[in-house]
Design an enzyme around this catalytic site. Structure first.
Site, mmCIF file in Angstrom:
data_model
loop_
_atom_site.group_PDB
_atom_site.id
_atom_site.type_symbol
_atom_site.label_atom_id
_atom_site.label_comp_id
_atom_site.label_asym_id
_atom_site.label_seq_id
_atom_site.Cartn_x
_atom_site.Cartn_y
_atom_site.Cartn_z
ATOM 1 N N GLU A 49 -4.596 19.342 -6.063
ATOM 2 C CA GLU A 49 -4.097 20.503 -5.981
ATOM 3 C C GLU A 49 -3.782 21.107 -7.513
ATOM 4 O O GLU A 49 -3.923 20.497 -8.444
ATOM 5 C CB GLU A 49 -2.769 20.465 -5.461
ATOM 6 N N ASN A 84 6.421 22.470 -3.406
ATOM 7 C CA ASN A 84 4.976 22.660 -3.085
ATOM 8 C C ASN A 84 4.500 23.450 -4.081
ATOM 9 O O ASN A 84 5.015 23.051 -5.445
ATOM 10 C CB ASN A 84 4.709 23.197 -1.704
ATOM 11 N N ASP A 126 11.873 19.952 9.533
ATOM 12 C CA ASP A 126 12.398 20.204 10.969
ATOM 13 C C ASP A 126 13.310 21.080 11.260
ATOM 14 O O ASP A 126 13.228 21.772 12.327
ATOM 15 C CB ASP A 126 12.490 18.571 11.664
ATOM 16 N N ASN A 155 2.449 28.485 -0.912
ATOM 17 C CA ASN A 155 1.334 28.201 -1.681
ATOM 18 C C ASN A 155 1.127 29.699 -2.542
ATOM 19 O O ASN A 155 1.623 30.468 -2.593
ATOM 20 C CB ASN A 155 0.060 28.024 -0.833
ATOM 21 N N ASP A 199 -4.905 29.022 0.529
ATOM 22 C CA ASP A 199 -3.686 27.943 -0.269
ATOM 23 C C ASP A 199 -3.738 28.504 -1.390
ATOM 24 O O ASP A 199 -3.181 29.388 -1.519
ATOM 25 C CB ASP A 199 -4.857 26.737 -0.056
#
Length: 282
Positions: free
Chosen positions: A15, A99, A117, A143, A193
């Site tokens: 990434e 991220n 969650d 992203n 992405d």
């Protein structure tokens, strides 16, 4: 225009390719293997720093030769030239995961998270004291964070929406408002992405499970698509001495592990020129 393998890496989840102009090298991460890499295309060498948790992004720090700012699973950390890690902010108790990350022209760090969650994700701006000012809330998988060459637009991807969104950006204050769709990718093969922007304002977005990178004009029109010999293309960024090399990372996981080049870092030349990636000012 030729797609070349610059590093046959077999990364589990490559990434965030970012050119470190001060060092003449490409930073990239292998998220699942908890590694931040520095690739030197001139000689093909690739070195890795290993951490005790997943690393989603690594960006250079201004005035810190070899220093990095890292988006980890549990928060944001910085390193100095000696590699020592110092946590700047920690959101582990919140239940989200760090991220993708972007740095604006003033050196401000923007970071997105993956929802947990019971905790929605968000996109926020990190202040000097480590506080995070949340700008976009209720996201699922943040992203692709980048800015137009004139710094008036901020682009952002929340992958499950299958869109690239755009916000109006004020560089002086670091505020982003008026989020709206820029490109709808619902009919594309794969999902959006990571992304980057070129010097002409074109938006390049990697299609995960689509095996491609697409360029859209500033008006949102599809301009070109580059195909890759792997399915899981994850992110893209311009680099090289004159920023005319488009680097693309990829991932390797079942069933895509059968692709020989899955997890490699690729380069494409002759497709345009990028915008210099600012270093983090913190």
């Amino acid at each position: 225009m030729t797609v070349e393998v610059v590093l046959r890496a077999a990364a589990a989840f490559g990434e965030c390719p970012t050119w470190d102009a001060a060092d003449g090298s490409l930073l990239w991460v292998d998220l699942n293997r908890c590694e931040a890499h520095r690739l030197r295309p001139a000689d093909g060498s690739d070195t890795a720093l290993r951490f005790d948790q997943p690393v989603a992004a690594a960006k250079p720090r201004a005035g810190r030769a070899g220093g990095l700012v890292l988006t980890l699973r549990d928060g944001v950390a910085v390193t100095g030239p000696d590699g020592a890690v110092h946590m700047v902010t920690d959101w582990s108790a919140e239940g989200v995961r760090g991220n993708d990350t972007g740095v604006d022209r003033r050196g401000r760090l923007w970071v997105g998270t993956v929802a947990g969650d019971a905790a929605p994700g968000w996109l926020g701006r990190l202040s000097g004291d480590g506080a995070t000012h949340r700008v976009v809330t209720d996201t699922r998988l943040s992203n692709g964070i980048a800015w137009s060459p004139d710094d008036r637009r901020m682009y952002f991807v929340d992958t499950p929406t299958r869109r690239v969104d755009v916000l109006d950006y004020d560089l002086a204050s670091g505020t982003a408002v008026n989020r709206r769709p820029f490109v709808d990718l619902a009919d594309a093969e794969g999902v959006p992405d990571g992304l980057c922007v070129d010097a002409d304002g074109g938006v390049w977005v990697a299609l995960f499970r689509g095996g491609a990178v697409r360029r859209y004009t500033p008006e949102g029109r599809l301009d070109r698509e580059i195909r890759f010999p792997v399915s899981l293309t994850t992110a893209c960024g311009f680099g090289g001495p004159d920023l005319t090399e488009l680097y693309v990372t990829s991932a390797r996981r079942a069933p895509e592990h059968d692709e020989p080049l899955a997890g490699s870092v690729f380069v494409v030349t002759g497709v345009g020129q990028g915008v210099a990636a600012p270093a983090f000012a913190g």
